[in-house]
Design an enzyme around this catalytic site. Sequence first.
Site, PDB file in Angstrom:
ATOM      1  N   HIS A 102       0.833  -1.215   0.000  1.00 47.47           N
ATOM      2  CA  HIS A 102       0.000   0.000   0.000  1.00 47.47           C
ATOM      3  C   HIS A 102       0.865   1.261   0.000  1.00 47.47           C
ATOM      4  O   HIS A 102       1.228   1.786   1.050  1.00 47.47           O
ATOM      5  CB  HIS A 102      -0.918   0.004   1.237  1.00 47.47           C
ATOM      6  CG  HIS A 102      -1.990   1.046   1.166  1.00 47.47           C
ATOM      7  ND1 HIS A 102      -3.182   0.922   1.824  1.00 47.47           N
ATOM      8  CD2 HIS A 102      -2.064   2.218   0.509  1.00 47.47           C
ATOM      9  CE1 HIS A 102      -3.939   1.977   1.575  1.00 47.47           C
ATOM     10  NE2 HIS A 102      -3.272   2.784   0.794  1.00 47.47           N
TER      11      HIS A 102
ATOM     12  N   LEU B 189       2.538   6.467  -5.142  1.00 48.23           N
ATOM     13  CA  LEU B 189       3.753   6.988  -5.796  1.00 48.23           C
ATOM     14  C   LEU B 189       3.465   8.232  -6.631  1.00 48.23           C
ATOM     15  O   LEU B 189       4.383   8.826  -7.200  1.00 48.23           O
ATOM     16  CB  LEU B 189       4.419   5.897  -6.639  1.00 48.23           C
ATOM     17  CG  LEU B 189       4.845   4.643  -5.853  1.00 48.23           C
ATOM     18  CD1 LEU B 189       5.624   3.683  -6.734  1.00 48.23           C
ATOM     19  CD2 LEU B 189       5.648   5.000  -4.608  1.00 48.23           C
ATOM     20  N   ARG B 190       2.199   8.633  -6.703  1.00 46.58           N
ATOM     21  CA  ARG B 190       1.776   9.949  -7.205  1.00 46.58           C
ATOM     22  C   ARG B 190       1.957  10.188  -8.698  1.00 46.58           C
ATOM     23  O   ARG B 190       1.510  11.204  -9.206  1.00 46.58           O
ATOM     24  CB  ARG B 190       2.494  11.083  -6.451  1.00 46.58           C
ATOM     25  CG  ARG B 190       2.322  11.044  -4.950  1.00 46.58           C
ATOM     26  CD  ARG B 190       0.873  11.118  -4.540  1.00 46.58           C
ATOM     27  NE  ARG B 190       0.733  11.273  -3.086  1.00 46.58           N
ATOM     28  CZ  ARG B 190      -0.364  10.958  -2.415  1.00 46.58           C
ATOM     29  NH1 ARG B 190      -1.428  10.483  -3.056  1.00 46.58           N
ATOM     30  NH2 ARG B 190      -0.423  11.118  -1.118  1.00 46.58           N
TER      31      ARG B 190
ATOM     32  N   ASN C 278      -4.883   5.976  -7.350  1.00 48.35           N
ATOM     33  CA  ASN C 278      -5.572   7.276  -7.272  1.00 48.35           C
ATOM     34  C   ASN C 278      -4.661   8.413  -7.731  1.00 48.35           C
ATOM     35  O   ASN C 278      -4.376   9.349  -6.999  1.00 48.35           O
ATOM     36  CB  ASN C 278      -6.089   7.539  -5.860  1.00 48.35           C
ATOM     37  CG  ASN C 278      -4.987   7.593  -4.821  1.00 48.35           C
ATOM     38  OD1 ASN C 278      -3.938   6.970  -4.992  1.00 48.35           O
ATOM     39  ND2 ASN C 278      -5.204   8.332  -3.755  1.00 48.35           N
TER      40      ASN C 278
ATOM     41  N   HIS D 199      -5.445  -0.411   5.970  1.00 48.67           N
ATOM     42  CA  HIS D 199      -5.178   0.449   7.131  1.00 48.67           C
ATOM     43  C   HIS D 199      -6.275   0.470   8.193  1.00 48.67           C
ATOM     44  O   HIS D 199      -6.906   1.486   8.436  1.00 48.67           O
ATOM     45  CB  HIS D 199      -4.851   1.878   6.687  1.00 48.67           C
ATOM     46  CG  HIS D 199      -5.722   2.440   5.589  1.00 48.67           C
ATOM     47  ND1 HIS D 199      -7.089   2.387   5.620  1.00 48.67           N
ATOM     48  CD2 HIS D 199      -5.399   3.071   4.429  1.00 48.67           C
ATOM     49  CE1 HIS D 199      -7.573   2.959   4.528  1.00 48.67           C
ATOM     50  NE2 HIS D 199      -6.573   3.377   3.790  1.00 48.67           N
TER      51      HIS D 199
ATOM     52  N   ASP E  32       0.977   2.727   3.797  1.00 47.64           N
ATOM     53  CA  ASP E  32       0.126   3.767   3.199  1.00 47.64           C
ATOM     54  C   ASP E  32       0.976   5.019   2.908  1.00 47.64           C
ATOM     55  O   ASP E  32       0.531   6.148   3.140  1.00 47.64           O
ATOM     56  CB  ASP E  32      -1.065   4.096   4.110  1.00 47.64           C
ATOM     57  CG  ASP E  32      -2.112   4.959   3.414  1.00 47.64           C
ATOM     58  OD1 ASP E  32      -2.013   5.177   2.188  1.00 47.64           O
ATOM     59  OD2 ASP E  32      -3.037   5.429   4.105  1.00 47.64           O
TER      60      ASP E  32
END
Lengths: 434, 324
Positions: A64, A67-68, A98, A236, A309
């Site tokens: 999880h 890495l944007r 996302n 999470h 996360d």
Amino acid sequence: MSQRPMLLKGGRVVDPSQGLDDHVDVLLTEGKVSKIGIDLPRPEGTEDVDCEGTVIVPGLIDVHVHLREPGGEHKETIATGARAAAAGGFTAVCAMPNTDPVIDSPATVGFVAAAGREAGSARVYPVGALSIGQKGERLTEIGELVEAGAVAITDDGRPVMDSGLMRLALEYAQAFDIPVADHPEDLGLSRNGVMNEGVVSARLGLAGKPNASEDVHILRDLLVAELTGGHIHIQHVSTRQGIDAIRQAKARGVRVTAEATPHHLLLTDDAVDGYRTDAKMNPPLRSDADRDAVRAGFLDGTLDTLATDHAPHHYDEKEQAFDDAPFGIVGLETVVGLILTHLVHTGEMELSTFVERASVQPARAFRLQGGTLVEGGVADVTVLDLDRTWTVDPSRFLSRSRNTPFTGWELRGGPVRTVVGGRTIWTLTGGPRS
Amino acid sequence: MSEPARPLGKDLIGLEDLSADQIRTILDTAEPFKEISERRIKKVPVLRGQTIVNLFMEPSTRTRISFEFAEKRLSADTVNISSTGSSVQKGETLVDTARNLEAMKIDMVVIRHWASGAARFLAERIPSNVVNAGDGSHEHPTQALLDLLTLRDHLGDLTGRRVCVVGDILHSRVARSNIWGLLKLGAEVGVCGPRTLLPRGIESFGVEVFSRIEDAIEWADALNILRLQLERMQGGFVPSLREYNRVYGVSTARLEKAPRDVLILHPGPMNRGVEIDSDVADGPQSVILKQVTNGVAVRMAVLYLLAGGAPERAEAAKRRGMGG
């Protein structure tokens, strides 16, 4: 590409996947673990690595991370994230979808996989979106995403509010043998919350998310997984009631795996006091009782997977009023030291259990290679020094972001070498290596 | 050169951070300043040469004007910045606004902001004194101080006195500041409102919780009645204003059943006929306009003390201004 064989000599090998905890050598050839034992044959040109005083474990895996890339390259890129992972002792990470655009098509999944290979550091496995655009309306082409390299699907960051859609995902994904990962949150109950709902939020005048906002969806996910026989992976987990529910579901045979994060294991909402945006994440840090329950669940295996996360944000974005700052903290480069210091060295958790949660089980849950040092397996290896002491200093992170609540923490133990496919991608002394 | 004594520290962010003695110091210092506003020439040279910026990122009339009067009566130079028509509207961040103000060499910032924690955020980043004029749902310390001063004027020592804050406690900075201030001065504190507008865990503050206004009125020596924001109805916290008035409105009929005269405070602006009926607002037990008058004196005291003024010299500072 052929590479030199590597002989990891003199270390203590801890590999719970084969019940191994012994002082043996490990020979890596052709990207595989070729032999474990003493007095191993030493092929021509072998690189000897002195592992005296260290612990050799199957490469750690974080299922999880954010890495944007694409779209958030000022926070992190796939390359910087992969290097941060290596520096944290991880040989593989699973990148959440996302991004902007969302990873919801074979082309975007392929992009993440290719950028990961190109980085040449920790392995980067793409996770595909559960719904198109993560809009929570229609399933993505899950079969094609898997073919392009996706190892799971999730709408992480945008909770799946339509329980019927969650049912379809859990049914449809079974054909491809991948988990459906869920960020459990009922947005109606969390409303505009920015931290845990409790005494601290009441004092600070910040809107709270109650435990129930998470629990309602954990219970739903468990029931829908039970209904469908699908594999739900709950991300999470932060609440005591959620952990109880997962424990009960596991006991009755529901196919569920679940994550514990280092911050929910170690911190409570007290860390938010003073409006510290580096303690703002979702789900939020909760009460003492919840933190204790996360620990108990992590120790007894209810929360079977350690995941960070990792959520990098640019410092400008965190340097704002608490309401305005984005959710999330980085985790890759601190988690090993945090868990060794606060759970293993304190005697609460066996070292082998840590390896189980951080390597063996993540590989199993996401059906990834690695998570074991059995002969013939992939040569992904992490070497740990249990006793080196160090201080968390974000300015030394290889991640592009610095948003951690652990700045200044004194830690004991951490990675010293990370090996992927038989090739050293990071060492403590040498920094990143190509 | 020695540092000026700072009885309050650098900033005033919230009453939670202050000791009972510090709160009493502010209230005591406000006493001599009350009189200045009664004079024909309402000015003393206490803050002459000091520059104060009133940074109002959220609409405010009463608080902004009250601060401005306080500043002008102390002879400070003032600049007003509001969110509309400023760089803030053009997307400038709070950090950048602060740094720019600082670069223009100012002495104090009075900040009103919609985000909880904004005043503290600013105070941690600039060396100027920062006064919180209301940050989100967090605190509004000068409002609570003027409430305390008004209560003290009418009830004397607040030890053991019972004050109930009525209305939207969840979103109210006035409520939080009042709770801390009253508790520190030894009062018993109640809160009363619909459960949807009370923060979970409010009991842990050490307050009595009333869900019926009749019970609160029976218990209290004073009620501090909060404005019901229209947004709360849109947010679904209360079904309608009419229903709110019927269940929680403070009316003469309800007050008449009280075992004692209950003092009525309201931080304004009032919704007559919603949280408070007109005959109560204008009635003999109402001290609402006295709160407004005290607001200027309390803010003068806060500015004076933050600027390094000694509490015991406030009287002299006032007299020094006699000549105009």
